[in-house]
Design an enzyme around this catalytic site. Structure first.
Site, PDB file in Angstrom:
ATOM      1  N   VAL A 145       5.087   3.939  -3.326  1.00 22.41           N
ATOM      2  CA  VAL A 145       5.329   5.338  -3.686  1.00 22.41           C
ATOM      3  C   VAL A 145       6.108   5.446  -4.992  1.00 22.41           C
ATOM      4  O   VAL A 145       5.788   6.249  -5.854  1.00 22.41           O
ATOM      5  CB  VAL A 145       6.087   6.069  -2.548  1.00 22.41           C
ATOM      6  CG1 VAL A 145       6.496   7.480  -2.978  1.00 22.41           C
ATOM      7  CG2 VAL A 145       5.231   6.137  -1.292  1.00 22.41           C
ATOM      8  N   GLY A 192      11.785   3.800   3.477  1.00 24.27           N
ATOM      9  CA  GLY A 192      12.291   5.146   3.220  1.00 24.27           C
ATOM     10  C   GLY A 192      12.295   5.498   1.750  1.00 24.27           C
ATOM     11  O   GLY A 192      11.616   4.868   0.942  1.00 24.27           O
ATOM     12  N   GLU A 193      13.073   6.509   1.424  1.00 25.20           N
ATOM     13  CA  GLU A 193      13.226   6.951   0.039  1.00 25.20           C
ATOM     14  C   GLU A 193      14.685   7.333  -0.194  1.00 25.20           C
ATOM     15  O   GLU A 193      15.304   7.994   0.649  1.00 25.20           O
ATOM     16  CB  GLU A 193      12.343   8.175  -0.257  1.00 25.20           C
ATOM     17  CG  GLU A 193      10.848   7.943  -0.108  1.00 25.20           C
ATOM     18  CD  GLU A 193      10.264   6.994  -1.136  1.00 25.20           C
ATOM     19  OE1 GLU A 193      10.957   6.718  -2.154  1.00 25.20           O
ATOM     20  OE2 GLU A 193       9.140   6.528  -0.920  1.00 25.20           O
ATOM     21  N   CYS A 236       7.605   2.403   4.308  1.00 23.14           N
ATOM     22  CA  CYS A 236       7.189   1.041   4.608  1.00 23.14           C
ATOM     23  C   CYS A 236       7.480   0.710   6.060  1.00 23.14           C
ATOM     24  O   CYS A 236       7.982   1.530   6.821  1.00 23.14           O
ATOM     25  CB  CYS A 236       7.940   0.064   3.701  1.00 23.14           C
ATOM     26  SG  CYS A 236       7.755   0.423   1.929  1.00 23.14           S
ATOM     27  N   ARG A 276       4.412  -2.813   2.750  1.00 26.98           N
ATOM     28  CA  ARG A 276       4.754  -1.784   1.765  1.00 26.98           C
ATOM     29  C   ARG A 276       3.714  -0.699   1.614  1.00 26.98           C
ATOM     30  O   ARG A 276       2.510  -0.979   1.529  1.00 26.98           O
ATOM     31  CB  ARG A 276       4.995  -2.416   0.394  1.00 26.98           C
ATOM     32  CG  ARG A 276       5.534  -1.406  -0.621  1.00 26.98           C
ATOM     33  CD  ARG A 276       5.734  -2.016  -1.983  1.00 26.98           C
ATOM     34  NE  ARG A 276       6.368  -1.041  -2.869  1.00 26.98           N
ATOM     35  CZ  ARG A 276       6.186  -0.982  -4.185  1.00 26.98           C
ATOM     36  NH1 ARG A 276       5.392  -1.858  -4.777  1.00 26.98           N
ATOM     37  NH2 ARG A 276       6.789  -0.060  -4.908  1.00 26.98           N
TER      38      ARG A 276
END
Length: 616
Positions: free
Chosen positions: A53, A79-80, A2, A50
């Protein structure tokens, strides 16, 4: 993945500044094409764009934590988090209730539970801001390796922040200026941590937080590379590397949208692709999807150069066949790479002149654009060379005694010299060699060493540290900007901090135990790779050798020179430029021979497009 944006100002009512906040947030549309959100209170405005994911419906942001109808904290996150499922279970056991299945909410609830200590528990790539309504404080956080970017600009009464400089520059109160040190950073490959080029702007250093209070800003380091004694045997080290790689690749396959791998046919990307194929097969999830890039006519006309001894295509095909990948090759030509619209898109994505790597910027942008038509998430091989010792400068005796950054020595050195056409007086004023020495001295002073560590082992630790904390960030920036310009999330398994910590401390003799580069990685993954790739010598990301591309660069620079009012002209030695333009073009043009053309062209485009004032 994002885009985040924010504005904290303790001296004004930001509810009256909605138009500016919206404009700042809108600049992140490329990073987050799926949704937009803004939260505003008197002294805090938090924006978010956004790219969906994980938990496509439930992960909307800015995300607000409430209790008994009272807002506690607001999060904007990019991020993740790869261990979010374990953290979620832990938080539930501690009494937290979740409204979504997203990793974003895990970060928010983790902050409520552990405060700033939540950063120590996160495994992933991330940049985020949390506005604590209870304390009226902002916490900015960047991941350990700097995979995700985060910039900030202190003001008299607070701070502006965002994923990219363009967020901050969208605020009309921020000047677009660059001073002497900014120009030095642009013209030399030093990448000083925290330096953001624009005067007054800063980049949060990897592994750091910035807390903003009414009294001012406080920076804190929560992670850094440390020197630790490595007691494992070679066999155990290889097994540990393999185990960490399998774990991190498996974690990074988690996605609610189509996922693929970026494949160059080198050891790094091939190992990631092969391990991903293995993990997907174990889950019955079908073949791994992979993508590569090449140039029209490259197979027939490839000429070995100082950086690349072999073309990628044959090795890409070997790996794709070996793991039964669903593979797609993206073919480009010089017209694609020199297309004004493509180059404008690259510049708009970087906010800075993409000085180094030349045609690799538009090439990577076009590759990611093609990939994005078929996938939303991709795995990549960045960091393996820096971590396992893959570059030529790790193995050059001259580098052992050179008192400068390793990539500025011997063969690769000329590639990073983009100053031949610049004015001699300007270069004298800038004193780039002096700035480089100072930067190098600061970097060396940071390197952690074991008590009594000397000689080759100490020097190789220094070279590894410089690559992981300076050189790598240029590649991560390039990957991030070009991928997010088209809304593609790229994950980098080799940046897993557990793997980095472990391999950083493995003795150099282990990292080269078979007499070659990246010995540990080769040994840890050779059983899943074809022998051709196991034996292949390191080659960088592909670059066009078409002399037609260099011809287009020369034509464009001639236009700049002839126009008379280009902002770059006062910085150039016009006679040298004319002499360069009159010179012959080799049949096979290379990155090294073109860098003196690329640098002034990109710098001119940046000065022109962004209206930057240079203060010397």
């Amino acid at each position: 993945m994002c885009g985040i944006a924010g504005w904290i100002d303790y001296g004004r009512d930001l509810t009256q500044e909605r138009a500016i906040v919206d404009a700042m947030t809108q600049t992140m549309a490329c990073r987050g094409p799926d949704a937009e959100g803004v939260w505003i209170d008197r002294h805090a405005a938090i924006g978010h764009r956004r790219l969906s994911v994980i938990d496509l419906e439930g992960g909307r942001q800015p995300m607000v934590a409430e209790q008994d109808g009272r807002t506690l904290a607001v999060l904007t996150f990019s991020g993740e988090i790869y261990n979010y499922r374990e953290l979620r279970a832990d938080l539930i056991s501690r009494g937290h209730r979740f409204r979504t299945e997203s990793d974003t909410e895990v970060v928010l609830q983790g902050y409520l539970e552990w405060g700033e200590g939540v950063v120590d528990k996160l495994n992933g790539m991330f940049a985020f801001g949390i506005w604590d309504v209870r304390t009226q404080e902002l916490l900015l956080v960047r991941d350990r390796m700097g995979v995700k970017p985060l910039y900030y600009y202190p003001t008299a009464d607070g701070v502006l922040f965002g994923s990219e400089p363009k967020v901050i520059l969208a605020n009309p109160e921020i000047p677009r200026r660059v001073n002497t040190n900014g120009l030095r950073e642009l013209l030399d490959m030093v990448k000083t941590p925290e330096h953001a080029i624009f005067t007054g702007m800063h980049e949060i250093r990897p592994g750091h937080t910035v807390r903003v209070r009414r009294q001012g800003l406080v920076k804190r380091r929560y992670w850094a590379l440390e020197a630790r004694e490595h007691t494992d045997s070679l066999e155990t080290t290889i097994d540990t590397v393999r185990g960490l790689l399998e774990d991190t690749v498996s974690r990074q396959l988690i996605s609610d949208v189509p996922l693929c791998s970026l494949l160059s046919g080198g050891l790094d990307s091939s190992a990631v692709t092969a391990l991903a194929a293995k993990a997907l097969a174990a889950e019955g999830a079908g073949p791994v999807r992979s993508f590569s890039v090449d140039f029209v006519g490259a197979a027939e006309n490839f000429v070995p150069d100082p950086l690349r001894s072999t073309p990628d295509a044959p090795f890409v095909r070997d790996l794709a066949q070996h793991v039964a990948a669903e593979h797609k090759e993206i073919l480009l030509n010089s017209d694609n790479l020199s297309d004004p619209d493509v180059r404008a898109a690259v510049l708009a994505a970087t906010d800075l002149p993409p000085m180094w790597y030349g045609d690799l910027w538009p090439s990577l942008y076009l590759l990611f654009k093609a990939v994005r038509e078929r996938s939303t998430v991709a795995l990549s091989g960045e960091s393996a060379d820096e971590l396992f010792g893959g570059y030529s400068w790790f193995h050059d005796p001259e580098v052992l005694t050179a008192e400068t950054f390793p990539w500025l020595t011997t063969t690769p050195g000329p590639f990073y010299d983009g100053t031949p056409l610049f004015d001699g007086g300007l270069l004298s004023t800038l004193d780039i060699p002096g700035y480089r020495r100072s930067s190098y001295g600061d970097a060396i002073a940071e390197v952690p060493v074991l008590p009594g560590e000397t000689g080759l082992e100490k020097r190789m630790r220094e070279i590894s540290y410089l690559n992981l904390t300076r050189f790598l960030n240029t590649l991560l920036d390039r990957k991030d900007r070009m991928s997010m310009a088209v809304g593609l999330e790229v994950r980098v398994p080799f940046c897993d901090h557990r793997l980095v910590e472990y391999v950083f401390n493995a003795p150099w003799a282990m990292k080269t135990f078979d007499g070659r580069e990246k010995s540990l990685l080769r040994a840890a993954t050779r059983d899943v790779l074809p022998e051709s790739i196991v034996q292949r010598v390191k080659a960088p990301y592909p670059s066009t050798q078409d002399s037609g591309y260099e011809k287009k660069l020369r034509d464009r620079l001639a236009e700049v020179l002839g126009g008379g009012d280009a902002p770059i002209l006062p910085l150039l030695d016009k006679e040298r430029v004319r002499g360069r333009l009159d010179g012959s073009i080799s049949t096979a043009s290379t990155q090294i021979t073109r860098i003196d053309l690329e640098v002034p062209l990109w710098l001119n485009a940046w000065l022109e497009t962004y209206g930057v004032t240079v203060d010397l």
